[in-house]
Design a protein around this motif. Structure first.
Motif, PDB file in Angstrom:
ATOM      1  N   MET A   1       0.851  -1.166   0.000  1.00 43.82           N
ATOM      2  CA  MET A   1       0.000   0.000   0.000  1.00 43.82           C
ATOM      3  C   MET A   1       0.901   1.236   0.000  1.00 43.82           C
ATOM      4  N   PRO A   2       0.606   2.219  -0.864  1.00 43.29           N
ATOM      5  CA  PRO A   2       1.446   3.419  -0.909  1.00 43.29           C
ATOM      6  C   PRO A   2       1.306   4.258   0.362  1.00 43.29           C
ATOM      7  N   ASP A   3       2.397   4.890   0.728  1.00 42.30           N
ATOM      8  CA  ASP A   3       2.383   5.814   1.855  1.00 42.30           C
ATOM      9  C   ASP A   3       2.076   7.207   1.334  1.00 42.30           C
ATOM     10  N   VAL A   4       1.235   7.920   2.074  1.00 45.36           N
ATOM     11  CA  VAL A   4       0.836   9.266   1.686  1.00 45.36           C
ATOM     12  C   VAL A   4       0.997  10.170   2.898  1.00 45.36           C
ATOM     13  N   GLU A   5       1.532  11.354   2.666  1.00 45.71           N
ATOM     14  CA  GLU A   5       1.662  12.322   3.743  1.00 45.71           C
ATOM     15  C   GLU A   5       0.643  13.429   3.506  1.00 45.71           C
ATOM     16  N   VAL A   6      -0.142  13.750   4.548  1.00 46.70           N
ATOM     17  CA  VAL A   6      -1.207  14.733   4.417  1.00 46.70           C
ATOM     18  C   VAL A   6      -1.107  15.729   5.572  1.00 46.70           C
ATOM     19  N   SER A   7      -1.308  16.988   5.259  1.00 46.11           N
ATOM     20  CA  SER A   7      -1.388  18.019   6.300  1.00 46.11           C
ATOM     21  C   SER A   7      -2.861  18.301   6.551  1.00 46.11           C
ATOM     22  N   LEU A   8      -3.266  18.181   7.815  1.00 48.30           N
ATOM     23  CA  LEU A   8      -4.661  18.385   8.185  1.00 48.30           C
ATOM     24  C   LEU A   8      -4.799  19.591   9.094  1.00 48.30           C
ATOM     25  N   PRO A   9      -5.914  20.297   8.983  1.00 48.67           N
ATOM     26  CA  PRO A   9      -6.191  21.362   9.948  1.00 48.67           C
ATOM     27  C   PRO A   9      -6.325  20.753  11.354  1.00 48.67           C
ATOM     28  N   ASP A  10      -6.029  21.549  12.361  1.00 44.86           N
ATOM     29  CA  ASP A  10      -6.066  21.076  13.747  1.00 44.86           C
ATOM     30  C   ASP A  10      -7.429  20.507  14.132  1.00 44.86           C
ATOM     31  N   ARG A  11      -8.504  21.139  13.661  1.00 42.53           N
ATOM     32  CA  ARG A  11      -9.844  20.666  14.060  1.00 42.53           C
ATOM     33  C   ARG A  11     -10.126  19.272  13.505  1.00 42.53           C
ATOM     34  N   ILE A  12      -9.655  18.959  12.300  1.00 42.22           N
ATOM     35  CA  ILE A  12      -9.882  17.620  11.730  1.00 42.22           C
ATOM     36  C   ILE A  12      -9.007  16.602  12.443  1.00 42.22           C
ATOM     37  N   ASP A  13      -7.776  16.980  12.755  1.00 39.58           N
ATOM     38  CA  ASP A  13      -6.891  16.094  13.501  1.00 39.58           C
ATOM     39  C   ASP A  13      -7.494  15.766  14.864  1.00 39.58           C
ATOM     40  N   SER A  14      -8.043  16.783  15.523  1.00 37.80           N
ATOM     41  CA  SER A  14      -8.686  16.571  16.830  1.00 37.80           C
ATOM     42  C   SER A  14      -9.921  15.682  16.703  1.00 37.80           C
ATOM     43  N   GLU A  15     -10.664  15.865  15.630  1.00 37.84           N
ATOM     44  CA  GLU A  15     -11.870  15.061  15.403  1.00 37.84           C
ATOM     45  C   GLU A  15     -11.504  13.590  15.188  1.00 37.84           C
ATOM     46  N   ILE A  16     -10.438  13.337  14.447  1.00 38.40           N
ATOM     47  CA  ILE A  16      -9.979  11.953  14.251  1.00 38.40           C
ATOM     48  C   ILE A  16      -9.566  11.353  15.591  1.00 38.40           C
ATOM     49  N   ASP A  17      -8.821  12.119  16.393  1.00 42.89           N
ATOM     50  CA  ASP A  17      -8.425  11.633  17.728  1.00 42.89           C
ATOM     51  C   ASP A  17      -9.646  11.316  18.579  1.00 42.89           C
ATOM     52  N   ARG A  18     -10.674  12.169  18.513  1.00 42.73           N
ATOM     53  CA  ARG A  18     -11.888  11.955  19.299  1.00 42.73           C
ATOM     54  C   ARG A  18     -12.589  10.663  18.862  1.00 42.73           C
ATOM     55  N   LEU A  19     -12.666  10.410  17.547  1.00 42.81           N
ATOM     56  CA  LEU A  19     -13.307   9.199  17.046  1.00 42.81           C
ATOM     57  C   LEU A  19     -12.562   7.947  17.493  1.00 42.81           C
ATOM     58  N   ILE A  20     -11.237   8.031  17.538  1.00 40.15           N
ATOM     59  CA  ILE A  20     -10.439   6.893  18.002  1.00 40.15           C
ATOM     60  C   ILE A  20     -10.678   6.662  19.489  1.00 40.15           C
ATOM     61  N   GLU A  21     -10.694   7.731  20.278  1.00 42.70           N
ATOM     62  CA  GLU A  21     -10.937   7.624  21.723  1.00 42.70           C
ATOM     63  C   GLU A  21     -12.314   7.050  22.026  1.00 42.70           C
ATOM     64  N   GLN A  22     -13.298   7.359  21.189  1.00 39.76           N
ATOM     65  CA  GLN A  22     -14.655   6.854  21.385  1.00 39.76           C
ATOM     66  C   GLN A  22     -14.805   5.413  20.920  1.00 39.76           C
ATOM     67  N   GLY A  23     -13.760   4.863  20.325  1.00 39.11           N
ATOM     68  CA  GLY A  23     -13.802   3.480  19.891  1.00 39.11           C
ATOM     69  C   GLY A  23     -14.388   3.266  18.505  1.00 39.11           C
ATOM     70  N   GLU A  24     -14.568   4.340  17.753  1.00 35.48           N
ATOM     71  CA  GLU A  24     -15.087   4.212  16.391  1.00 35.48           C
ATOM     72  C   GLU A  24     -14.073   3.507  15.488  1.00 35.48           C
ATOM     73  N   PHE A  25     -12.787   3.691  15.791  1.00 37.23           N
ATOM     74  CA  PHE A  25     -11.704   3.080  15.027  1.00 37.23           C
ATOM     75  C   PHE A  25     -10.685   2.506  15.996  1.00 37.23           C
ATOM     76  N   LEU A  26      -9.982   1.469  15.551  1.00 42.46           N
ATOM     77  CA  LEU A  26      -8.978   0.831  16.402  1.00 42.46           C
ATOM     78  C   LEU A  26      -7.743   1.707  16.577  1.00 42.46           C
ATOM     79  N   ASN A  27      -7.334   2.362  15.504  1.00 42.35           N
ATOM     80  CA  ASN A  27      -6.138   3.193  15.552  1.00 42.35           C
ATOM     81  C   ASN A  27      -6.240   4.292  14.495  1.00 42.35           C
ATOM     82  N   ARG A  28      -5.227   5.150  14.485  1.00 43.92           N
ATOM     83  CA  ARG A  28      -5.232   6.302  13.578  1.00 43.92           C
ATOM     84  C   ARG A  28      -5.170   5.848  12.110  1.00 43.92           C
ATOM     85  N   GLU A  29      -4.373   4.830  11.821  1.00 43.64           N
ATOM     86  CA  GLU A  29      -4.242   4.348  10.449  1.00 43.64           C
ATOM     87  C   GLU A  29      -5.593   3.865   9.904  1.00 43.64           C
TER      88      GLU A  29
END
Length: 79
Positions: free
Chosen positions: A1-29
Motif C-alpha cells: 500500500m502506498p504511503d501518503v503524507e497529508v497536512s490536516l487542519p487542527d480541528r480535523i486532527d482533533s476530530e480523528i483523535d476523538r473518534l479513536i478515543e470513542q472506539g469508532e476506530f482501532l487506531n489512527r491508520e
C-alpha cells in the motif's frame, strides 16, 4: 500500500483523535483509511444517473408498435 503524507487542519486532527478515543476506530491508520475511503466514495457515480437512463429506456420500452397490438376490436376504425 502506498504511503501518503497529508497536512490536516487542527480541528480535523482533533476530530480523528476523538473518534479513536470513542472506539469508532482501532487506531489512527484505520481511521484515516476508512474516512478517506468514505470521502472518495462520495464522488463515485450515483444511482441517479442510472435512474435517468432507466427512465429513458422504460419510456421507450413502454411504447407499443400499433402493428404489434392485439386488439379484439376487429378491423373497424375506432377513436
Amino acid at each position: 500500500m502506498p504511503d501518503v503524507e497529508v497536512s490536516l487542519p487542527d480541528r480535523i486532527d482533533s476530530e480523528i483523535d476523538r473518534l479513536i478515543e470513542q472506539g469508532e476506530f482501532l487506531n489512527r491508520e484505520q481511521a484515516v483509511e476508512e474516512l478517506l475511503s468514505m470521502g472518495v466514495s462520495a464522488y463515485a457515480p450515483t444511482e441517479e444517473e442510472d435512474d435517468e437512463e432507466k427512465l429513458f429506456t422504460q419510456m421507450t420500452d413502454d411504447q407499443q408498435d400499433p402493428a404489434a397490438r392485439q386488439d379484439d376490436e376487429g378491423d373497424e376504425y375506432t377513436l
